[in-house]
Design an enzyme around this catalytic site. Sequence first.
Site, short mmCIF file in Angstrom:
data_model
loop_
_atom_site.label_atom_id
_atom_site.label_comp_id
_atom_site.label_asym_id
_atom_site.label_seq_id
_atom_site.Cartn_x
_atom_site.Cartn_y
_atom_site.Cartn_z
N LYS A 111 0.83 -1.21 0.00
CA LYS A 111 0.00 0.00 0.00
C LYS A 111 0.86 1.26 0.00
CE LYS A 111 -2.18 -0.94 3.89
NZ LYS A 111 -1.58 -2.22 4.31
N ARG A 162 -9.32 0.96 9.09
CA ARG A 162 -8.95 -0.43 9.37
C ARG A 162 -10.04 -1.17 10.14
NH1 ARG A 162 -2.97 0.52 9.18
NH2 ARG A 162 -1.89 -1.45 9.41
N ARG A 209 12.18 -6.38 4.93
CA ARG A 209 12.29 -4.98 4.49
C ARG A 209 13.07 -4.10 5.48
NH1 ARG A 209 5.89 -3.05 4.71
NH2 ARG A 209 5.75 -2.97 6.98
N ARG A 213 11.68 -1.52 10.86
CA ARG A 213 10.59 -1.21 11.77
C ARG A 213 10.56 -2.22 12.90
NH1 ARG A 213 5.20 -0.03 8.34
NH2 ARG A 213 4.33 -1.05 10.19
N ARG A 224 -0.23 -8.86 13.34
CA ARG A 224 -0.81 -7.81 12.49
C ARG A 224 -1.74 -8.43 11.43
NH1 ARG A 224 4.57 -5.12 10.71
NH2 ARG A 224 3.31 -3.74 9.42
P1 AMP Z 1 1.10 0.41 9.16
O1 AMP Z 1 2.31 1.26 8.97
O2 AMP Z 1 -0.08 0.90 8.37
O3 AMP Z 1 1.37 -1.05 8.98
O4 AMP Z 1 0.66 0.59 10.70
C1 AMP Z 1 1.52 0.22 11.76
C2 AMP Z 1 0.73 0.06 13.04
O5 AMP Z 1 0.11 1.31 13.39
C3 AMP Z 1 -0.41 -0.94 12.97
O6 AMP Z 1 0.02 -2.28 13.21
C4 AMP Z 1 -1.33 -0.41 14.09
O7 AMP Z 1 -0.82 -0.76 15.37
C5 AMP Z 1 -1.19 1.09 13.94
N1 AMP Z 1 -2.19 1.65 12.99
C6 AMP Z 1 -1.95 2.26 11.79
N2 AMP Z 1 -3.09 2.66 11.20
C7 AMP Z 1 -4.09 2.29 12.05
C8 AMP Z 1 -5.52 2.39 12.01
N3 AMP Z 1 -6.15 2.96 10.96
N4 AMP Z 1 -6.20 1.90 13.06
C9 AMP Z 1 -5.61 1.34 14.11
N5 AMP Z 1 -4.27 1.19 14.22
C10 AMP Z 1 -3.51 1.65 13.21
#
Ligand code: AMP
Length: 227
Positions: free
Chosen positions: A13, A88, A127, A161, A172
């Site tokens: 994404k 989400r 990554r 990360r 996740r």
């Molecule tokens: P991402 O970089 O999108 O994979 O997000 C990393 C982490 O941030 C996720 O595993 C969640 O813990 C938190 N996170 C990001 N976006 C959301 C969202 N829309 N709702 C809830 N938690 C989020």
Amino acid sequence: MILVLLGPPGAGKGTQANLLTKQRSLVQLSTGDMLRAAVAAGTALGRKAGAIMERGELVPDDLVIGLIAERLDQGDAGQGYILDGFPRTIAQAEALDRLLVERGKQLDRVIEMKVDDDALVERITGRFACAHCGEGYHDPYKMPKVPGVCDRCGGTNFVRRKDDTEEVVRARLKAYHAQTEPLIGYYKAQGKLRGVDGMADIALVQKAINQALDPPEGAHKPPNSPG
Ligand code: AMP
């Protein structure tokens, strides 16, 4: 144009959102990036979210919805945006619909990036990125041309990360299947969902997304319709 990229962690994404910002006048709004910035800055939100993110769970809806509501009102989002990692949950999707109506806007498209779980674990755990310019790499698929030196800026420090370990990735993915996957039905019912094969090469995925956003003339016209 207002666009949501939907898909599990590691589906690409962020990569595709970034490419789209270069082709169209859109800004990329990534709640993951916003939350990581809040954690790094040690804000009240960051203190609440940090431990939850390290476990691979979702941050509570009210916190994320507040964050995105504030972001939508910044001037640069006026032209249109790509939401990457938001919504989400169904509650977040409903809140987004409300936030957009309040601003006289509407969501145009939701692109679902389809990928399989095992491939995702391999993608995510490999990554890493340049600590200086953020250029993304992957062990073993995309290593810097000169070992230890960033291709783009020459930086020599790289970061991974904290939540990209196998154990957290599995958590996740579990959160994705339980809480985010129901959005597929939600957006299908609104007629806004288009699916693309997220397992293909980056350029092919990009092409498929562009086709979903700008379907060829007449593609959705019923037969015998005028014009
Ligand atoms: P991402 O970089 O999108 O994979 O997000 C990393 C982490 O941030 C996720 O595993 C969640 O813990 C938190 N996170 C990001 N976006 C959301 C969202 N829309 N709702 C809830 N938690 C989020």
